[in-house]
Design a protein around this motif. Structure first.
Motif, PDB file in Angstrom:
ATOM      1  N   GLN A 234      12.662  -4.406  -5.411  1.00  0.00           N
ATOM      2  CA  GLN A 234      11.504  -3.547  -5.666  1.00  0.00           C
ATOM      3  C   GLN A 234      10.268  -3.973  -4.872  1.00  0.00           C
ATOM      4  O   GLN A 234       9.148  -3.559  -5.174  1.00  0.00           O
ATOM      5  N   PHE A 235      10.480  -4.803  -3.838  1.00  0.00           N
ATOM      6  CA  PHE A 235       9.392  -5.193  -2.935  1.00  0.00           C
ATOM      7  C   PHE A 235       9.854  -4.990  -1.500  1.00  0.00           C
ATOM      8  O   PHE A 235      10.997  -5.310  -1.154  1.00  0.00           O
ATOM      9  N   HIS A 236       8.971  -4.488  -0.657  1.00  0.00           N
ATOM     10  CA  HIS A 236       9.326  -4.351   0.751  1.00  0.00           C
ATOM     11  C   HIS A 236       8.357  -5.142   1.632  1.00  0.00           C
ATOM     12  O   HIS A 236       7.185  -5.349   1.291  1.00  0.00           O
ATOM     13  N   HIS A 237       8.875  -5.578   2.752  1.00  0.00           N
ATOM     14  CA  HIS A 237       8.140  -6.367   3.740  1.00  0.00           C
ATOM     15  C   HIS A 237       7.140  -5.491   4.489  1.00  0.00           C
ATOM     16  O   HIS A 237       7.458  -4.375   4.892  1.00  0.00           O
ATOM     17  N   TYR A 238       5.916  -6.010   4.668  1.00  0.00           N
ATOM     18  CA  TYR A 238       4.873  -5.298   5.407  1.00  0.00           C
ATOM     19  C   TYR A 238       4.077  -6.320   6.212  1.00  0.00           C
ATOM     20  O   TYR A 238       3.534  -7.276   5.643  1.00  0.00           O
ATOM     21  N   ALA A 239       4.055  -6.145   7.536  1.00  0.00           N
ATOM     22  CA  ALA A 239       3.307  -7.053   8.405  1.00  0.00           C
ATOM     23  C   ALA A 239       2.487  -6.244   9.394  1.00  0.00           C
ATOM     24  O   ALA A 239       2.972  -5.251   9.957  1.00  0.00           O
ATOM     25  N   PHE A 240       1.236  -6.663   9.628  1.00  0.00           N
ATOM     26  CA  PHE A 240       0.364  -5.939  10.547  1.00  0.00           C
ATOM     27  C   PHE A 240      -0.626  -6.906  11.176  1.00  0.00           C
ATOM     28  O   PHE A 240      -0.864  -8.012  10.671  1.00  0.00           O
ATOM     29  N   TYR A 241      -1.215  -6.496  12.298  1.00  0.00           N
ATOM     30  CA  TYR A 241      -2.208  -7.313  12.982  1.00  0.00           C
ATOM     31  C   TYR A 241      -3.600  -6.913  12.531  1.00  0.00           C
ATOM     32  O   TYR A 241      -4.005  -5.761  12.678  1.00  0.00           O
ATOM     33  N   ASN A 242      -4.321  -7.878  11.965  1.00  0.00           N
ATOM     34  CA  ASN A 242      -5.703  -7.686  11.553  1.00  0.00           C
ATOM     35  C   ASN A 242      -6.586  -8.143  12.715  1.00  0.00           C
ATOM     36  O   ASN A 242      -6.831  -9.335  12.886  1.00  0.00           O
ATOM     37  N   ALA A 243      -7.013  -7.182  13.538  1.00  0.00           N
ATOM     38  CA  ALA A 243      -7.744  -7.523  14.758  1.00  0.00           C
ATOM     39  C   ALA A 243      -9.082  -8.192  14.455  1.00  0.00           C
ATOM     40  O   ALA A 243      -9.535  -9.074  15.198  1.00  0.00           O
ATOM     41  N   GLN A 244      -9.731  -7.789  13.378  1.00  0.00           N
ATOM     42  CA  GLN A 244     -11.036  -8.353  13.038  1.00  0.00           C
ATOM     43  C   GLN A 244     -10.941  -9.851  12.759  1.00  0.00           C
ATOM     44  O   GLN A 244     -11.810 -10.627  13.167  1.00  0.00           O
ATOM     45  N   LEU A 245      -9.872 -10.253  12.085  1.00  0.00           N
ATOM     46  CA  LEU A 245      -9.682 -11.671  11.750  1.00  0.00           C
ATOM     47  C   LEU A 245      -8.772 -12.386  12.740  1.00  0.00           C
ATOM     48  O   LEU A 245      -8.544 -13.591  12.607  1.00  0.00           O
ATOM     49  N   GLY A 246      -8.228 -11.664  13.705  1.00  0.00           N
ATOM     50  CA  GLY A 246      -7.390 -12.282  14.731  1.00  0.00           C
ATOM     51  C   GLY A 246      -6.103 -12.872  14.180  1.00  0.00           C
ATOM     52  O   GLY A 246      -5.698 -13.954  14.607  1.00  0.00           O
ATOM     53  N   ARG A 247      -5.447 -12.139  13.281  1.00  0.00           N
ATOM     54  CA  ARG A 247      -4.246 -12.710  12.664  1.00  0.00           C
ATOM     55  C   ARG A 247      -3.256 -11.619  12.259  1.00  0.00           C
ATOM     56  O   ARG A 247      -3.627 -10.486  11.952  1.00  0.00           O
ATOM     57  N   ILE A 248      -1.991 -11.991  12.287  1.00  0.00           N
ATOM     58  CA  ILE A 248      -0.942 -11.214  11.638  1.00  0.00           C
ATOM     59  C   ILE A 248      -0.999 -11.538  10.144  1.00  0.00           C
ATOM     60  O   ILE A 248      -1.153 -12.702   9.759  1.00  0.00           O
ATOM     61  N   GLU A 249      -0.876 -10.506   9.308  1.00  0.00           N
ATOM     62  CA  GLU A 249      -0.756 -10.716   7.867  1.00  0.00           C
ATOM     63  C   GLU A 249       0.623 -10.231   7.412  1.00  0.00           C
ATOM     64  O   GLU A 249       1.064  -9.155   7.803  1.00  0.00           O
ATOM     65  N   MET A 250       1.296 -11.042   6.591  1.00  0.00           N
ATOM     66  CA  MET A 250       2.551 -10.618   5.978  1.00  0.00           C
ATOM     67  C   MET A 250       2.328 -10.440   4.488  1.00  0.00           C
ATOM     68  O   MET A 250       1.707 -11.275   3.835  1.00  0.00           O
ATOM     69  N   HIS A 251       2.862  -9.319   3.982  1.00  0.00           N
ATOM     70  CA  HIS A 251       2.741  -8.989   2.567  1.00  0.00           C
ATOM     71  C   HIS A 251       4.094  -8.548   2.033  1.00  0.00           C
ATOM     72  O   HIS A 251       4.979  -8.128   2.787  1.00  0.00           O
ATOM     73  N   LEU A 252       4.247  -8.643   0.723  1.00  0.00           N
ATOM     74  CA  LEU A 252       5.344  -8.002  -0.003  1.00  0.00           C
ATOM     75  C   LEU A 252       4.712  -6.932  -0.878  1.00  0.00           C
ATOM     76  O   LEU A 252       3.855  -7.239  -1.723  1.00  0.00           O
ATOM     77  N   VAL A 253       5.104  -5.682  -0.672  1.00  0.00           N
ATOM     78  CA  VAL A 253       4.475  -4.554  -1.352  1.00  0.00           C
ATOM     79  C   VAL A 253       5.397  -4.031  -2.448  1.00  0.00           C
ATOM     80  O   VAL A 253       6.598  -3.808  -2.211  1.00  0.00           O
ATOM     81  N   SER A 254       4.835  -3.838  -3.637  1.00  0.00           N
ATOM     82  CA  SER A 254       5.623  -3.366  -4.772  1.00  0.00           C
ATOM     83  C   SER A 254       5.958  -1.886  -4.621  1.00  0.00           C
ATOM     84  O   SER A 254       5.086  -1.063  -4.322  1.00  0.00           O
ATOM     85  N   ASN A 255       7.219  -1.541  -4.861  1.00  0.00           N
ATOM     86  CA  ASN A 255       7.671  -0.151  -4.769  1.00  0.00           C
ATOM     87  C   ASN A 255       7.419   0.644  -6.045  1.00  0.00           C
ATOM     88  O   ASN A 255       7.588   1.866  -6.059  1.00  0.00           O
TER      89      ASN A 255
END
Length: 318
Positions: A234-255
């Motif tokens: 019931q969780f899916h992987h989500y990763a994106f580039y946060n340009a303002q903070l200069g970082r990739i963020e990885m999250h687990l998002v609840s379905n």
């Protein structure tokens, strides 16, 4: 090989693990410390990630290391004890040990005791004359090393793990590493550089889904080791580039809307709500050198690949 030095006992580890998880899930932005990715399964999954075509940091650094290790061999004029922070699978250290003549002993630090023990047993087969002293410890903290020699220390921190820390925590780690290594020490460290967001996105969202499995594995570990009841599906992987903070963020998002138990504590998680599991900060060469200065390290050499995808720095304590 010396006996495994166990600075973290099993009971102490589980207690700290539970405290960190409970604290993280109690935040308004729920989070989990990325250092808990690396149980045996997580370590194996990360090794699989390093084999992916999309994951440029590993293959880029590996291609750079032979030249770097030859340069290190030239720069070292006396014996050093090599201390690796977060030893992992011990692949990259082989290149350093093979190329560098001025190595007195090898001290890998890692939080995953079984993985560390097995890796060192394999390494010893190829370096029979090398003194190997594995230490089970949280390498992000100050570690008191019990060594037989007074040789200066060469720290080894390859990969881009320094990016998993916030800049403030990166300074703290570098300061702690300086204390662990002692005076007149060196630190060879890998740093991922800033680059096109599309390259970064592909590196953390591979088509095979291995990074997603790596991310979800932390929930499985919580279930297994500290009595959690996450429904991992019931969780899916989500990763994106946060340009303002200069970082990739990885999250687990609840379905879905759900309630999760950790021991006797409950946490309500809404559909679409995320648990922040990892950051991967990217730095220009100058940005990282300025960061290191704040922890009393000075850069004495750096290396960049031709495409400027990755950098490696040799720091000296000051």
């Amino acid at each position: 090989m010396e006996a495994l030095q166990q600075l973290i006992t099993e009971s102490n580890f589980q207690q700290q693990f539970q405290q960190d998880v409970l604290r993280g899930l109690s935040q308004s932005q729920k989070q989990l410390p990325s250092k808990y990715f690396y149980d045996s399964t997580g370590s194996k999954l990360f090794d699989d990630i390093c084999d992916l075509e999309e994951y440029y940091p590993y293959r880029t650094e590996i291609s750079m290391l032979p030249k770097i290790c030859d340069d290190i061999n030239t720069l070292l004029t006396e014996k050093h004890d090599v201390v690796e922070f977060g030893a992992g699978s011990l692949v990259k250290i082989r290149l350093l040990l093979q190329a560098t003549e001025q190595v007195n002993s090898y001290i890998p630090l890692d939080i995953a005791s079984d993985h560390l023990r097995k890796s060192c047993e394999i390494l010893k087969q190829d370096f029979k004359s090398l003194e190997i002293q594995p230490v089970v410890a949280d390498f992000t903290q100050k570690v008191t090393l019990k060594t037989r020699s007074n040789h200066p220390k060469l720290g080894f921190f390859p990969g881009s793990t320094i990016g998993n820390f916030t800049p403030e925590d990166a300074i703290l780690f570098l300061s702690n590493a300086r204390t662990t290594l002692g005076d007149d020490s060196l630190l060879l460290i890998g740093v991922d550089t800033k680059k096109a967001p599309a390259i970064l996105h592909d590196a953390y969202n591979d088509n095979a889904g291995i990074t997603a499995a790596f991310n979800q594995n932390i929930l499985k570990r919580i279930n297994r080791e500290i009595s959690g009841n996450f429904n991992v599906d019931q969780f899916h992987h989500y990763a994106f580039y946060n340009a303002q903070l200069g970082r990739i963020e990885m999250h687990l998002v609840s379905n879905t809307d759900q309630t999760v138990n950790i021991g006797n504590q409950q946490f309500a998680i809404q559909e679409g709500e995320s648990i922040h599991t990892e950051n991967s900060h990217k730095y220009t060469v100058t940005e990282f050198e300025d960061l290191a200065k704040q922890a009393n390290w000075k850069s004495i050499h750096n290396w960049l690949d031709d495409e400027r995808l990755f950098s490696v720095h040799l720091l000296k304590s000051c």
